[in-house]
Design a protein around this motif. Structure first.
Motif, PDB file in Angstrom:
ATOM      1  N   ALA A 176       0.116   6.456  15.479  1.00  0.00           N
ATOM      2  CA  ALA A 176       0.399   5.088  15.051  1.00  0.00           C
ATOM      3  C   ALA A 176      -0.070   4.855  13.612  1.00  0.00           C
ATOM      4  CB  ALA A 176      -0.280   4.102  15.998  1.00  0.00           C
ATOM      5  N   PHE A 177      -1.245   5.359  13.286  1.00  0.00           N
ATOM      6  CA  PHE A 177      -1.799   5.150  11.942  1.00  0.00           C
ATOM      7  C   PHE A 177      -0.885   5.735  10.877  1.00  0.00           C
ATOM      8  CE2 PHE A 177      -4.452   6.450   8.340  1.00  0.00           C
ATOM      9  CZ  PHE A 177      -5.076   5.252   8.034  1.00  0.00           C
ATOM     10  N   PHE A 178      -0.481   6.984  11.063  1.00  0.00           N
ATOM     11  CA  PHE A 178       0.315   7.638  10.025  1.00  0.00           C
ATOM     12  C   PHE A 178       1.779   7.198  10.051  1.00  0.00           C
ATOM     13  CE2 PHE A 178      -3.345  10.509   9.956  1.00  0.00           C
ATOM     14  CZ  PHE A 178      -3.557  10.556   8.590  1.00  0.00           C
ATOM     15  N   ARG A 179       2.203   6.588  11.128  1.00  0.00           N
ATOM     16  CA  ARG A 179       3.547   6.006  11.119  1.00  0.00           C
ATOM     17  C   ARG A 179       3.552   4.666  10.388  1.00  0.00           C
ATOM     18  NH1 ARG A 179       7.572   4.486  16.228  1.00  0.00           N
ATOM     19  NH2 ARG A 179       8.897   3.073  15.028  1.00  0.00           N
ATOM     20  N   LEU A 180       2.489   3.888  10.564  1.00  0.00           N
ATOM     21  CA  LEU A 180       2.434   2.559   9.964  1.00  0.00           C
ATOM     22  C   LEU A 180       2.008   2.583   8.491  1.00  0.00           C
ATOM     23  CD1 LEU A 180       0.737   0.719  12.958  1.00  0.00           C
ATOM     24  CD2 LEU A 180       3.045   0.271  12.104  1.00  0.00           C
ATOM     25  N   LEU A 181       1.152   3.531   8.125  1.00  0.00           N
ATOM     26  CA  LEU A 181       0.577   3.538   6.779  1.00  0.00           C
ATOM     27  C   LEU A 181       1.626   3.530   5.662  1.00  0.00           C
ATOM     28  CD1 LEU A 181      -2.256   3.606   5.410  1.00  0.00           C
ATOM     29  CD2 LEU A 181      -1.947   6.083   5.201  1.00  0.00           C
ATOM     30  N   PRO A 182       2.691   4.337   5.743  1.00  0.00           N
ATOM     31  CA  PRO A 182       3.672   4.342   4.641  1.00  0.00           C
ATOM     32  C   PRO A 182       4.379   3.010   4.442  1.00  0.00           C
ATOM     33  CG  PRO A 182       3.920   6.295   6.025  1.00  0.00           C
ATOM     34  CD  PRO A 182       3.013   5.362   6.761  1.00  0.00           C
ATOM     35  N   GLN A 183       4.330   2.127   5.442  1.00  0.00           N
ATOM     36  CA  GLN A 183       5.040   0.858   5.329  1.00  0.00           C
ATOM     37  C   GLN A 183       4.258  -0.199   4.557  1.00  0.00           C
ATOM     38  OE1 GLN A 183       6.752  -0.420   9.151  1.00  0.00           O
ATOM     39  NE2 GLN A 183       6.469   1.660   9.920  1.00  0.00           N
ATOM     40  N   LEU A 184       2.980   0.057   4.305  1.00  0.00           N
ATOM     41  CA  LEU A 184       2.180  -0.891   3.542  1.00  0.00           C
ATOM     42  C   LEU A 184       2.582  -0.862   2.071  1.00  0.00           C
ATOM     43  CD1 LEU A 184      -1.487  -0.515   4.847  1.00  0.00           C
ATOM     44  CD2 LEU A 184       0.033  -2.453   5.175  1.00  0.00           C
ATOM     45  N   THR A 185       2.598  -2.020   1.445  1.00  0.00           N
ATOM     46  CA  THR A 185       2.935  -2.095   0.022  1.00  0.00           C
ATOM     47  C   THR A 185       1.694  -2.230  -0.856  1.00  0.00           C
ATOM     48  OG1 THR A 185       3.244  -4.490   0.240  1.00  0.00           O
ATOM     49  CG2 THR A 185       5.198  -3.098   0.484  1.00  0.00           C
ATOM     50  N   ASP A 186       0.584  -2.628  -0.277  1.00  0.00           N
ATOM     51  CA  ASP A 186      -0.669  -2.749  -1.020  1.00  0.00           C
ATOM     52  C   ASP A 186      -1.296  -1.362  -1.128  1.00  0.00           C
ATOM     53  OD1 ASP A 186      -3.290  -3.145  -1.914  1.00  0.00           O
ATOM     54  OD2 ASP A 186      -3.480  -5.082  -0.914  1.00  0.00           O
ATOM     55  N   LEU A 187      -1.193  -0.755  -2.302  1.00  0.00           N
ATOM     56  CA  LEU A 187      -1.618   0.633  -2.466  1.00  0.00           C
ATOM     57  C   LEU A 187      -3.123   0.796  -2.338  1.00  0.00           C
ATOM     58  CD1 LEU A 187       0.745   1.524  -5.444  1.00  0.00           C
ATOM     59  CD2 LEU A 187       1.151   1.788  -2.994  1.00  0.00           C
ATOM     60  N   ASN A 188      -3.885  -0.150  -2.860  1.00  0.00           N
ATOM     61  CA  ASN A 188      -5.335  -0.070  -2.713  1.00  0.00           C
ATOM     62  C   ASN A 188      -5.750  -0.214  -1.256  1.00  0.00           C
ATOM     63  OD1 ASN A 188      -5.917   0.280  -5.475  1.00  0.00           O
ATOM     64  ND2 ASN A 188      -5.700  -1.919  -5.835  1.00  0.00           N
ATOM     65  N   GLN A 189      -4.999  -1.018  -0.515  1.00  0.00           N
ATOM     66  CA  GLN A 189      -5.290  -1.185   0.904  1.00  0.00           C
ATOM     67  C   GLN A 189      -5.054   0.117   1.664  1.00  0.00           C
ATOM     68  OE1 GLN A 189      -6.788  -3.435   2.354  1.00  0.00           O
ATOM     69  NE2 GLN A 189      -6.252  -3.507   4.524  1.00  0.00           N
ATOM     70  N   LYS A 190      -4.057   0.885   1.249  1.00  0.00           N
ATOM     71  CA  LYS A 190      -3.808   2.179   1.882  1.00  0.00           C
ATOM     72  C   LYS A 190      -5.027   3.087   1.770  1.00  0.00           C
ATOM     73  CE  LYS A 190       1.209   2.774   1.545  1.00  0.00           C
ATOM     74  NZ  LYS A 190       2.279   3.670   1.058  1.00  0.00           N
ATOM     75  N   ILE A 191      -5.579   3.154   0.582  1.00  0.00           N
ATOM     76  CA  ILE A 191      -6.737   4.018   0.356  1.00  0.00           C
ATOM     77  C   ILE A 191      -7.933   3.518   1.166  1.00  0.00           C
ATOM     78  CG2 ILE A 191      -8.356   4.839  -1.400  1.00  0.00           C
ATOM     79  CD1 ILE A 191      -5.959   4.612  -3.397  1.00  0.00           C
ATOM     80  N   LYS A 192      -8.114   2.207   1.188  1.00  0.00           N
ATOM     81  CA  LYS A 192      -9.218   1.620   1.957  1.00  0.00           C
ATOM     82  C   LYS A 192      -9.068   1.941   3.444  1.00  0.00           C
ATOM     83  CE  LYS A 192     -11.372  -2.853   2.984  1.00  0.00           C
ATOM     84  NZ  LYS A 192     -11.312  -4.329   2.736  1.00  0.00           N
ATOM     85  N   LEU A 193      -7.857   1.852   3.950  1.00  0.00           N
ATOM     86  CA  LEU A 193      -7.620   2.129   5.368  1.00  0.00           C
ATOM     87  C   LEU A 193      -7.833   3.607   5.692  1.00  0.00           C
ATOM     88  CD1 LEU A 193      -4.517  -0.138   6.008  1.00  0.00           C
ATOM     89  CD2 LEU A 193      -6.745  -0.344   7.113  1.00  0.00           C
ATOM     90  N   LEU A 194      -7.462   4.480   4.784  1.00  0.00           N
ATOM     91  CA  LEU A 194      -7.734   5.903   4.989  1.00  0.00           C
ATOM     92  C   LEU A 194      -9.240   6.160   5.067  1.00  0.00           C
ATOM     93  CD1 LEU A 194      -4.998   7.371   2.672  1.00  0.00           C
ATOM     94  CD2 LEU A 194      -5.340   8.075   5.038  1.00  0.00           C
TER      95      LEU A 194
END
Length: 392
Positions: A176-194
């Motif tokens: 679920a995490f890796f399916r949903l992550l690419p759909q985020l548009t906030d790039l800094n949020q992606k790094i924070k979530l990782l």
């Protein structure tokens, strides 16, 4: 353990060792129901209902008539499950969030609510919050208490089953995490979530370091931090030397984007071509989808190799090898307009740089590039006009 409800039948007294409002965490499998209570009547009717619509109708009626019931978080869990089964994802999400707010967090419920978010296509912080909440809940549900009179063999079997269930649950959260992550548009949020994900699932971060580091590489690339992107791309390759996505990513970045380390770029791209024929089609993936994936991977590798060849031969105007790679890349990259546009643009450039120049081949390739919405579209149009003037 994983059953949604365990009814404890007592003579008119609800068992609850600690008042519900004082508990720190709950699961509906912990909830006790009194014989003859509205909750008992509800569950008898729900279990007897033949389909999801009937169950939802019964549950919604209870919610209207007993909105103050302490059983409502469990009702909302059941509504979530049944709405998901009908692909009514918005209703499932709305019901599920009420249980989350009440801190009722069965892992099976969290998985159902994540299905609702993935099905709806609406991605925000909520589904990622669920994935992080699932980590301690999976651990809690893995604990097995030994029953009175249970044999050693039975106890070991129960522990083994719980561990397997925990593994399955963790795998679903990773999916679920890796399916949903690419759909985020906030790039800094992606790094924070990782960062949060690697802390919540340290074993996954270690065992699937290639996948996790590749996720970081993509996030940093999208955030326009190419050095960090390549750093994590190299980490992904170090963890998984056959990680085709990472190999292609770093090779392309070195050769085409940054113009550095051409030797390593060539090594990685060639390795992609070597690995590709050995990959088996994953279960559940159609032949057409698998071929499209394979074509895109090969096309990207050939685009990189073509660029490297063109850099080697541009001064001598012997761009034949580059032309061959770009032709193959353009044919293979139909599923990726950005890369296909680049392949046609570079192909046109290579034709024009050939000695003697092949104006017709260059114009044909550049017309393709100019007609594709991609980062080099305007450059392709400009070069096309120059070639047309040269061909007159």
């Amino acid at each position: 353990m994983r059953s949604l409800f365990q009814a404890v039948l007592l003579a008119g007294v609800m068992v609850c060792s600690v008042p519900l409002a004082a508990q720190q965490a709950h699961t509906c499998s912990d909830f006790s129901i009194v014989i003859g209570s509205p909750e008992d009547t509800l569950m008898t009717a729900v279990n007897a209902a033949s389909d999801a619509n009937a169950k939802i109708s019964i549950l919604e009626k209870f919610a209207q008539e007993h909105s103050d019931s302490t059983y409502m978080p469990c009702v909302n869990q059941l509504l979530t499950k049944n709405y998901v089964s009908l692909n009514q994802f918005d209703q499932a999400s709305a019901a599920g969030q009420k249980s989350v707010a009440a801190n009722y967090l069965d892992v099976s419920f969290l998985e159902n609510l994540l299905r609702a978010y993935m099905g709806s296509g609406k991605v925000g912080n909520a589904p990622f919050d669920l994935i992080m909440k699932a980590a301690p809940q999976i651990k809690a549900e893995t604990q097995v208490s030994r029953s009175v009179g249970e044999s050693d063999a039975q106890y070991e079997a129960a522990k083994k089953s719980a561990m397997q269930q925990a593994k399955n649950d963790t795998n679903y959260m990773v999916y679920a995490f890796f399916r949903l992550l690419p759909q985020l548009t906030d790039l800094n949020q992606k790094i924070k979530l990782l960062d949060q994900f690697t802390q919540a699932y340290p074993n996954v971060a270690k065992e699937q370091a290639g996948r996790v580091n590749y996720g970081y590489a993509l996030a940093y690339a999208q955030a326009n931090q190419p050095q960090k992107a390549d750093e994590y791309g190299e980490k992904a390759i170090a963890a998984d030397p056959n990680h085709i996505d990472a190999l292609n990513f770093v090779a392309y970045d070195y050769a085409v984007r940054l113009h550095v380390n051409q030797a390593k770029a060539e090594e990685y791209a060639q390795k992609v071509l070597t690995i590709l024929p050995t990959i088996k089609k994953p279960a559940g993936v159609s032949d057409e989808a698998f071929k499209a994936q394979q074509d895109t991977q090969e096309g990207m590798a050939r685009l990189t190799l073509g660029y490297i060849e063109m850099a080697k031969t541009s001064r001598s105007h012997k761009t034949g090898p580059a032309i061959k790679e770009f032709q193959q890349a353009a044919d293979l990259l139909k599923a990726n307009p950005e890369l296909q546009g680049q392949a046609y643009y570079f192909l046109g450039y290579a034709y024009e740089n050939l000695y003697p120049a092949n104006h017709h081949g260059a114009m044909t390739a550049l017309e393709h590039a100019a007609g594709i919405h991609c980062s080099v579209q305007s450059q392709a149009r400009e070069l096309l006009e120059k070639v047309r003037r040269a061909a007159r």
